[in-house]
Motif scaffolding. Structure first.
Motif, mmCIF file in Angstrom:
data_model
loop_
_atom_site.group_PDB
_atom_site.id
_atom_site.type_symbol
_atom_site.label_atom_id
_atom_site.label_comp_id
_atom_site.label_asym_id
_atom_site.label_seq_id
_atom_site.Cartn_x
_atom_site.Cartn_y
_atom_site.Cartn_z
ATOM 1 N N ASP A 91 0.818 -1.219 0.000
ATOM 2 C CA ASP A 91 0.000 0.000 0.000
ATOM 3 C C ASP A 91 0.848 1.264 0.000
ATOM 4 O O ASP A 91 0.363 2.345 0.336
ATOM 5 N N ALA A 92 2.119 1.119 -0.379
ATOM 6 C CA ALA A 92 3.017 2.281 -0.363
ATOM 7 C C ALA A 92 2.699 3.232 -1.506
ATOM 8 O O ALA A 92 2.157 2.841 -2.543
ATOM 9 N N ASP A 93 3.045 4.497 -1.318
ATOM 10 C CA ASP A 93 2.858 5.526 -2.347
ATOM 11 C C ASP A 93 4.075 5.495 -3.273
ATOM 12 O O ASP A 93 5.112 6.083 -2.966
ATOM 13 N N LEU A 94 3.935 4.801 -4.387
ATOM 14 C CA LEU A 94 5.054 4.583 -5.296
ATOM 15 C C LEU A 94 4.861 5.335 -6.601
ATOM 16 O O LEU A 94 3.729 5.537 -7.056
ATOM 17 N N THR A 95 5.962 5.725 -7.210
ATOM 18 C CA THR A 95 5.892 6.266 -8.564
ATOM 19 C C THR A 95 5.573 5.128 -9.534
ATOM 20 O O THR A 95 5.640 3.941 -9.173
ATOM 21 N N ASP A 96 5.269 5.465 -10.757
ATOM 22 C CA ASP A 96 4.972 4.433 -11.755
ATOM 23 C C ASP A 96 6.170 3.509 -11.963
ATOM 24 O O ASP A 96 6.012 2.294 -12.117
ATOM 25 N N GLU A 97 7.376 4.081 -11.979
ATOM 26 C CA GLU A 97 8.573 3.262 -12.161
ATOM 27 C C GLU A 97 8.761 2.317 -10.982
ATOM 28 O O GLU A 97 9.060 1.135 -11.160
ATOM 29 N N GLN A 98 8.600 2.842 -9.778
ATOM 30 C CA GLN A 98 8.765 2.004 -8.600
ATOM 31 C C GLN A 98 7.721 0.892 -8.563
ATOM 32 O O GLN A 98 8.031 -0.262 -8.231
ATOM 33 N N ALA A 99 6.498 1.228 -8.922
ATOM 34 C CA ALA A 99 5.435 0.226 -8.949
ATOM 35 C C ALA A 99 5.752 -0.878 -9.966
ATOM 36 O O ALA A 99 5.472 -2.054 -9.731
ATOM 37 N N ALA A 100 6.358 -0.486 -11.095
ATOM 38 C CA ALA A 100 6.738 -1.482 -12.106
ATOM 39 C C ALA A 100 7.809 -2.412 -11.565
ATOM 40 O O ALA A 100 7.772 -3.631 -11.793
ATOM 41 N N VAL A 101 8.785 -1.864 -10.856
ATOM 42 C CA VAL A 101 9.838 -2.694 -10.265
ATOM 43 C C VAL A 101 9.239 -3.688 -9.277
ATOM 44 O O VAL A 101 9.540 -4.888 -9.315
ATOM 45 N N VAL A 102 8.362 -3.202 -8.410
ATOM 46 C CA VAL A 102 7.739 -4.072 -7.411
ATOM 47 C C VAL A 102 6.910 -5.160 -8.096
ATOM 48 O O VAL A 102 6.924 -6.327 -7.691
ATOM 49 N N ARG A 103 6.200 -4.808 -9.163
ATOM 50 C CA ARG A 103 5.401 -5.785 -9.914
ATOM 51 C C ARG A 103 6.277 -6.906 -10.458
ATOM 52 O O ARG A 103 5.957 -8.094 -10.317
ATOM 53 N N GLU A 104 7.405 -6.542 -11.060
ATOM 54 C CA GLU A 104 8.291 -7.543 -11.648
ATOM 55 C C GLU A 104 8.950 -8.404 -10.573
ATOM 56 O O GLU A 104 9.063 -9.626 -10.733
ATOM 57 N N VAL A 105 9.379 -7.775 -9.492
ATOM 58 C CA VAL A 105 10.028 -8.527 -8.421
ATOM 59 C C VAL A 105 9.023 -9.463 -7.756
ATOM 60 O O VAL A 105 9.344 -10.619 -7.440
#
Length: 510
Positions: free
Chosen positions: A84-98
């Motif tokens: 539920d963290a406030d992530l940028t689009d890039e950060q959210a993409a990294v988390v999705r892939e990981v």
């Protein structure tokens, strides 16, 4: 149509502590994976034949350590904290892939990961020997082992789904198996009658232009010059020879291999340009994001789109041969009477009797892929026994291509993929070809007189377009979104089918 990235492309300066900790872990395990890649490259290119026992242990140890790092409890805790963290689009993409990698890896016991890696190293040497000796029976136990291990692997990830679909996601996690199968079906329905019409055509191409003897050393020099012409960065790469052409590396060190047949210099040109496309993609990934998803390629369909784009849309074009034919003739003076049109026709002929996938023409190539796809799918699903692979392979070649292999070396032993246990890889070749046509059509529409630039040996605009629309994004976008952002249209076979109908209709007066 290139789409501008959103304003938060640089990632916010106030990244959550959990995100920074996760990224540090990701960099460490991906760096370890990169080291394993160098060992794998060495095994296929430089390692002495006797090195297999030690190399298999080295690679299996790295695989198990990397698996432990990915599945460590701290990785899961950090991902949970970022839910539920406030992530940028890039950060959210990294988390999705990981998260995708973590969830798949966490489902598989480390002992199985080690066993798969070790089996792959042993199978590679067995495959090379079996292929050289035309002896499928000696390779069959290794293939059987891989099938068993990969079924077990898929069952750990999701016991309720088709195991082949689970394995396909290792190479293309962003497109469904249903979508892949529908595209392969479109290709088969269009290409089979087109190939039949070509074979019935009275049009004769200049197919004997490059017949003769072409020494391997001269071909290697030609391959080097082809890479120089395309602006391959030899400060970050190298050219070597292997039994099966491949590319290995990252944005700092990306190496290509090719192979040579002294009666077929165009085969070496095609495989070299193909591997260049892979390398150019890797070398174009953002250096600042190395060892993170933002600095990694977007899986194999996209990777194959880059190699097939350079091989087919550039390397097989008239424009390319305007510049490259004089280079070719410098190495092989006996071909000085050949014209650009001769080279174009010779490089684009549709073969009636080719058995080898990597030497196939642009159309029949996809029937080679469909044969492999159907066989490996049935193997993994338990619908085909390993001992029946050679006969099934030969029957399908006769049905789809009208030819029958006379040996397993030119039949079911010709590809390296099953020796690695890479079931689910083959469909990405055709998916990549389809994607290449869609990307190239857009690039051609957006770049002023691209064909004239290629004819002058100037590839800068195409490099820049691909870098802007594909390479720089790494794995930020999933496959369909990446294609849609680049072209303005969702991923489909439309551009590819239009391209081959126009090109081969003109070539063969269809």
């Amino acid at each position: 149509m290139g789409t501008e990235a959103t304003a938060d492309d640089g990632a916010a300066s106030d990244a959550p502590d959990a995100y920074d900790a996760l990224l540090d872990r990701v960099r460490r395990w991906n760096t370890l994976g990169s080291a394993a890649g160098v060992l794998g490259w060495d095994q296929q290119v430089m390692m002495p034949e006797g090195g297999t026992p030690a190399r298999s242990k080295q690679l299996s140890t790295i695989s198990s350590i990397r698996h432990d790092m990915i599945t460590d409890e701290e990785t899961g805790d950090l991902l949970d904290e970022l839910n539920d963290a406030d992530l940028t689009d890039e950060q959210a993409a990294v988390v999705r892939e990981v998260r995708r990698d973590y969830e798949r890896a966490d489902a598989v016991p480390v002992e199985l990961v080690e066993e798969i890696s070790e089996a792959g190293s042993e199978a590679l040497q067995a495959w090379e020997e079996a292929k050289a000796e035309d002896d499928f029976e000696s390779f069959a136990p290794h293939l059987e082992k891989h099938v068993e291990l990969k079924r077990e692997y898929a069952e750990h990830i999701d016991p309720d789904r088709d195991p082949y679909e689970v394995l396909f996601e290792e190479f293309e996690p962003c497109l469904s198996m249903e979508r892949a199968e529908s595209i392969l079906e479109e290709l088969r329905e269009t290409l089979v009658p087109m190939i039949d019409a070509i074979r019935e055509s009275d049009r004769e191409l200049a197919v004997d232009t490059f017949e003769g003897h072409f020494p391997e050393d001269d071909q290697e020099a030609l391959a080097h010059d082809a890479l120089e012409l395309l602006d391959y960065d030899f400060d970050r790469g190298r050219l070597d020879v292997s039994s099966h052409p491949f590319t290995s590396g990252n944005q700092f060190d990306c190496r290509v291999t090719t192979r040579f047949d002294e009666s077929d210099p165009l085969g070496a040109v095609g495989s070299t340009v193909h591997e260049y496309g892979h390398a150019q993609y890797n070398l174009g990934l953002p250096q600042e994001h190395w060892a993170t998803p933002l600095g990694e390629s977007r899986d194999l369909s996209v990777h194959e789109s880059q190699s097939r784009l350079w091989e087919n849309h550039v390397g097989r074009s008239r424009a390319f041969w305007e510049e490259f034919l004089p280079v070719f003739q410098e190495h092989f003076p006996d071909t000085t009477d050949a014209t650009v049109e001769d080279a174009y026709e010779a490089f684009n002929q549709v073969y009636e009797d080719n058995l080898i996938r990597v030497e196939a023409d642009e159309l029949t190539y996809h029937l080679h892929i469909i044969v492999r796809f159907e066989i490996e799918r049935d193997l993994i699903r338990g619908d085909l026994a390993v001992e029946d692979v050679p006969e099934t392979w030969n029957d399908k070649y006769e049905e789809y291509l009208g030819i029958r292999p006379e040996s397993d070396g030119e039949g079911c032993l010709q590809d390296i993929h099953w020796s690695h246990g890479n079931f689910g890889y083959f469909p990405t070749y055709s998916l990549g070809s389809v994607m290449a046509a869609q990307l190239y059509a857009t690039a051609e529409a957006e770049i002023d007189d691209l064909e004239a630039s290629i004819a002058e040996g100037d590839f800068d605009d195409l490099h820049d377009w691909l870098g802007e629309n594909v390479h720089r994004h790494g794995s930020r976008y999933e496959t369909n979104e990446l294609v849609t952002r680049a072209t303005g249209e969702e991923f489909s076979a439309d551009a590819f089918l239009a391209y081959v109908e126009e090109k081969y209709g003109e070539l063969y007066d269809l």
